[in-house]
Write an enzyme that holds these catalytic residues in place. Sequence first.
Site, PDB file in Angstrom:
ATOM      1  CB  VAL A  34       6.854  27.228   0.052  1.00 14.10           C
ATOM      2  CG1 VAL A  34       6.627  27.331   1.541  1.00 14.10           C
ATOM      3  CG2 VAL A  34       8.284  26.847  -0.223  1.00 14.10           C
ATOM      4  CG  ASP A  35       3.531  22.458   3.725  1.00 10.67           C
ATOM      5  OD1 ASP A  35       2.594  22.456   4.528  1.00 10.67           O
ATOM      6  OD2 ASP A  35       4.425  21.590   3.709  1.00 10.67           O
ATOM      7  CB  SER A 118       3.980  34.285   7.745  1.00 15.84           C
ATOM      8  OG  SER A 118       3.803  33.309   8.753  1.00 15.84           O
ATOM      9  CB  THR A 119       4.933  36.833   2.823  1.00 17.86           C
ATOM     10  OG1 THR A 119       5.618  35.922   1.942  1.00 17.86           O
ATOM     11  CG2 THR A 119       5.856  37.339   3.898  1.00 17.86           C
ATOM     12  CE1 TYR A 122      -1.470  29.518   7.318  1.00 16.69           C
ATOM     13  CE2 TYR A 122       0.500  29.561   8.682  1.00 16.69           C
ATOM     14  CZ  TYR A 122      -0.620  28.897   8.200  1.00 16.69           C
ATOM     15  OH  TYR A 122      -0.865  27.598   8.607  1.00 16.69           O
TER      16      TYR A 122
HETATM   17  N1  APR Z   1       9.879  28.386  -3.593  1.00 13.31           N
HETATM   18  C1  APR Z   1      10.048  29.516  -2.863  1.00 13.31           C
HETATM   19  N2  APR Z   1       9.024  30.259  -2.381  1.00 13.31           N
HETATM   20  C2  APR Z   1       7.774  29.840  -2.667  1.00 13.31           C
HETATM   21  C3  APR Z   1       7.507  28.672  -3.427  1.00 13.31           C
HETATM   22  C4  APR Z   1       8.636  27.936  -3.892  1.00 13.31           C
HETATM   23  N3  APR Z   1       8.493  26.808  -4.613  1.00 13.31           N
HETATM   24  N4  APR Z   1       6.155  28.524  -3.520  1.00 13.31           N
HETATM   25  C5  APR Z   1       5.598  29.567  -2.879  1.00 13.31           C
HETATM   26  N5  APR Z   1       6.567  30.369  -2.359  1.00 13.31           N
HETATM   27  C6  APR Z   1       6.440  31.605  -1.604  1.00 13.31           C
HETATM   28  C7  APR Z   1       5.153  32.366  -1.739  1.00 13.31           C
HETATM   29  O1  APR Z   1       5.162  33.178  -2.903  1.00 13.31           O
HETATM   30  C8  APR Z   1       5.192  33.211  -0.474  1.00 13.31           C
HETATM   31  O2  APR Z   1       5.973  34.360  -0.689  1.00 13.31           O
HETATM   32  O3  APR Z   1       6.499  31.247  -0.236  1.00 13.31           O
HETATM   33  C9  APR Z   1       5.945  32.324   0.525  1.00 13.31           C
HETATM   34  C10 APR Z   1       5.079  31.720   1.605  1.00 13.31           C
HETATM   35  O4  APR Z   1       3.796  31.452   1.074  1.00 13.31           O
HETATM   36  P1  APR Z   1       2.991  30.124   1.494  1.00 13.31           P
HETATM   37  O5  APR Z   1       3.618  28.950   0.881  1.00 13.31           O
HETATM   38  O6  APR Z   1       1.538  30.401   1.202  1.00 13.31           O
HETATM   39  O7  APR Z   1       3.211  30.001   3.068  1.00 13.31           O
HETATM   40  P2  APR Z   1       2.566  30.803   4.282  1.00 13.31           P
HETATM   41  O8  APR Z   1       2.078  32.150   3.897  1.00 13.31           O
HETATM   42  O9  APR Z   1       3.551  30.664   5.390  1.00 13.31           O
HETATM   43  O10 APR Z   1       1.264  29.919   4.609  1.00 13.31           O
HETATM   44  C11 APR Z   1       1.444  28.636   5.151  1.00 13.31           C
HETATM   45  O11 APR Z   1       0.019  27.599   3.549  1.00 13.31           O
HETATM   46  O12 APR Z   1       0.736  25.948   2.146  1.00 13.31           O
HETATM   47  C12 APR Z   1       0.066  26.185   3.312  1.00 13.31           C
HETATM   48  O13 APR Z   1       0.469  24.227   4.644  1.00 13.31           O
HETATM   49  C13 APR Z   1       0.788  25.595   4.497  1.00 13.31           C
HETATM   50  O14 APR Z   1      -1.025  26.054   5.984  1.00 13.31           O
HETATM   51  C14 APR Z   1       0.279  26.474   5.601  1.00 13.31           C
HETATM   52  C15 APR Z   1       0.189  27.847   4.943  1.00 13.31           C
END
Ligand code: APR
Length: 173
Positions: A34-35, A118-119, A122
């Site tokens: 999502v980042d 975080s799901t 992380y």
């Molecule tokens: N819109 C909504 N949700 C999303 C999107 C989107 N466009 N893209 C991904 N997700 C969901 C994923 O399916 C997951 O359920 O966001 C949730 C969080 O997943 P991640 O993006 O991998 O975030 P997280 O688990 O918190 O890990 C953070 O990942 O991207 C890197 O820079 C970030 O190092 C950090 C780590």
Amino acid sequence: MKEKIRIIEGDITQQPVDAIVNAANTTLLGGGGVDGAIHRAAGPQLLEETRQIGGCPTGEARVSKGYRLPARWVIHTVGPVWSGGHRNEEVLLANCYRNSLRAAVDAGARSIAFPSISTGAYRFPLERATEIAMRETKRFLEGDDALKEIVFVCFGPEALTTYQNVFQRVFGG
Ligand code: APR
């Protein structure tokens, strides 16, 4: 209170709310998931601003503008990396939700959208993370009347089902 909550399946970068929450890392310099989606949609000025912020500790939140996003603000929060549940992960994830809600209200937002922090990368267990998200949101809403809408944006059918089930459990049928 429960009428302020919406649970949808979709892409957080397209949500027409005042603030969207980014699941960032401690550098705030972007990443995948999502980042990555938020930085791509907001454009390069977002990274220019987050570079100036200079990072964010796990559990805390930092506010930036939304630039090309529909949202006026992005609330960058850093979730815990799951490592078995004995490293304060649950408290840190709860802090993400509470600090993000607080930062959004302090910025002047009336509506906010959350991803499932975080799901993804992380690896925090989805059901437990959803329970934390719902309980912290309920607790915040019990003491705040500024927010009119909280949207939980699920990125797939499994998350949607989990969010809907946990919402019923926490907010009542
Ligand atoms: N819109 C909504 N949700 C999303 C999107 C989107 N466009 N893209 C991904 N997700 C969901 C994923 O399916 C997951 O359920 O966001 C949730 C969080 O997943 P991640 O993006 O991998 O975030 P997280 O688990 O918190 O890990 C953070 O990942 O991207 C890197 O820079 C970030 O190092 C950090 C780590």
